[in-house]
Design a protein around this motif. Structure first.
Motif, PDB file in Angstrom:
ATOM      1  N   PHE A  18      33.152  43.900  35.278  1.00 16.64           N
ATOM      2  CA  PHE A  18      33.464  45.111  36.039  1.00 16.64           C
ATOM      3  C   PHE A  18      33.632  44.798  37.522  1.00 16.64           C
ATOM      4  O   PHE A  18      34.507  45.359  38.188  1.00 16.64           O
ATOM      5  CB  PHE A  18      32.386  46.175  35.847  1.00 16.64           C
ATOM      6  N   ALA A  19      32.815  43.936  38.054  1.00 12.53           N
ATOM      7  CA  ALA A  19      32.922  43.555  39.462  1.00 12.53           C
ATOM      8  C   ALA A  19      34.236  42.833  39.712  1.00 12.53           C
ATOM      9  O   ALA A  19      34.912  43.074  40.719  1.00 12.53           O
ATOM     10  CB  ALA A  19      31.741  42.676  39.860  1.00 12.53           C
ATOM     11  N   GLN A  20      34.644  41.957  38.778  1.00 10.48           N
ATOM     12  CA  GLN A  20      35.898  41.242  38.918  1.00 10.48           C
ATOM     13  C   GLN A  20      37.090  42.217  38.847  1.00 10.48           C
ATOM     14  O   GLN A  20      38.037  42.093  39.605  1.00 10.48           O
ATOM     15  CB  GLN A  20      36.016  40.178  37.826  1.00 10.48           C
ATOM     16  N   ALA A  21      37.028  43.209  37.941  1.00  5.68           N
ATOM     17  CA  ALA A  21      38.135  44.163  37.787  1.00  5.68           C
ATOM     18  C   ALA A  21      38.243  45.089  38.989  1.00  5.68           C
ATOM     19  O   ALA A  21      39.348  45.482  39.385  1.00  5.68           O
ATOM     20  CB  ALA A  21      37.933  44.975  36.520  1.00  5.68           C
ATOM     21  N   SER A  22      37.104  45.417  39.592  1.00  7.75           N
ATOM     22  CA  SER A  22      37.166  46.340  40.728  1.00  7.75           C
ATOM     23  C   SER A  22      37.647  45.654  42.000  1.00  7.75           C
ATOM     24  O   SER A  22      38.188  46.312  42.885  1.00  7.75           O
ATOM     25  CB  SER A  22      35.794  46.967  40.963  1.00  7.75           C
ATOM     26  N   GLN A  23      37.507  44.362  42.117  1.00  3.17           N
ATOM     27  CA  GLN A  23      37.921  43.668  43.329  1.00  3.17           C
ATOM     28  C   GLN A  23      39.328  43.100  43.233  1.00  3.17           C
ATOM     29  O   GLN A  23      39.998  42.963  44.237  1.00  3.17           O
ATOM     30  CB  GLN A  23      36.940  42.539  43.645  1.00  3.17           C
ATOM     31  N   GLY A  24      39.805  42.847  42.064  1.00  7.98           N
ATOM     32  CA  GLY A  24      41.134  42.243  41.918  1.00  7.98           C
ATOM     33  C   GLY A  24      42.197  43.309  41.692  1.00  7.98           C
ATOM     34  O   GLY A  24      42.021  44.266  40.955  1.00  7.98           O
ATOM     35  N   SER A  25      43.339  43.140  42.370  1.00 10.70           N
ATOM     36  CA  SER A  25      44.438  44.070  42.176  1.00 10.70           C
ATOM     37  C   SER A  25      45.449  43.515  41.179  1.00 10.70           C
ATOM     38  O   SER A  25      46.468  44.135  40.934  1.00 10.70           O
ATOM     39  CB  SER A  25      45.106  44.377  43.508  1.00 10.70           C
ATOM     40  N   ASP A  26      45.213  42.342  40.660  1.00  6.85           N
ATOM     41  CA  ASP A  26      46.125  41.739  39.702  1.00  6.85           C
ATOM     42  C   ASP A  26      46.055  42.424  38.332  1.00  6.85           C
ATOM     43  O   ASP A  26      46.919  42.227  37.497  1.00  6.85           O
ATOM     44  CB  ASP A  26      45.850  40.249  39.560  1.00  6.85           C
TER      45      ASP A  26
END
Length: 123
Positions: A18-26
């Protein structure tokens, strides 16, 4: 020795995702994909079809609904009955109503031309 809790490990991995998905716009969908989804959704929406009311309903609403139709029927029946069986106080024909014998005479009185002269009697 104690074993590590498997639920805690799964939760930690889920938090990391979840942290990775919230920070990445890819991970955001492309504009073309969103336009395609929107176009597909608009095509599948039902279209409201407004039916025209029947001609009888249109005539009824033009006359004022059932109240207007009731008044029209009552006036028609009264006029038909008066035409068939006129009261004794009504003139026998249209000529007597207009006082046609007074129109063709040499001594014409304006009260005779104006029907019964009611408009001259009032003050």
């Amino acid at each position: 020795m104690t074993q590590p809790d498997p639920d805690n490990a799964e939760m930690a991995q889920l938090d990391a995702l979840f942290a990775q998905a919230s920070q990445g716009s890819d991970m955001a969908p492309s504009e073309a994909f969103m336009a395609h989804i929107l176009q597909d959704a608009l095509e599948r929406q039902p279209v409201a079809v407004i039916a025209q009311p029947a001609w009888w309903r249109q005539i009824l609403s033009a006359l004022g609904g059932w109240q207007g139709m009731g008044g029209l029927v009552a006036a028609t029946c009264a006029g038909f009955w008066i035409g068939i069986n006129p009261p004794d106080t009504m003139p026998a024909s249209f000529e007597t109503l207009l006082n046609m014998d007074a129109v063709y005479s040499d001594t014409v009185d304006t009260a005779d031309l104006l029907g019964f002269g009611w408009d001259l009697e009032e003050g």
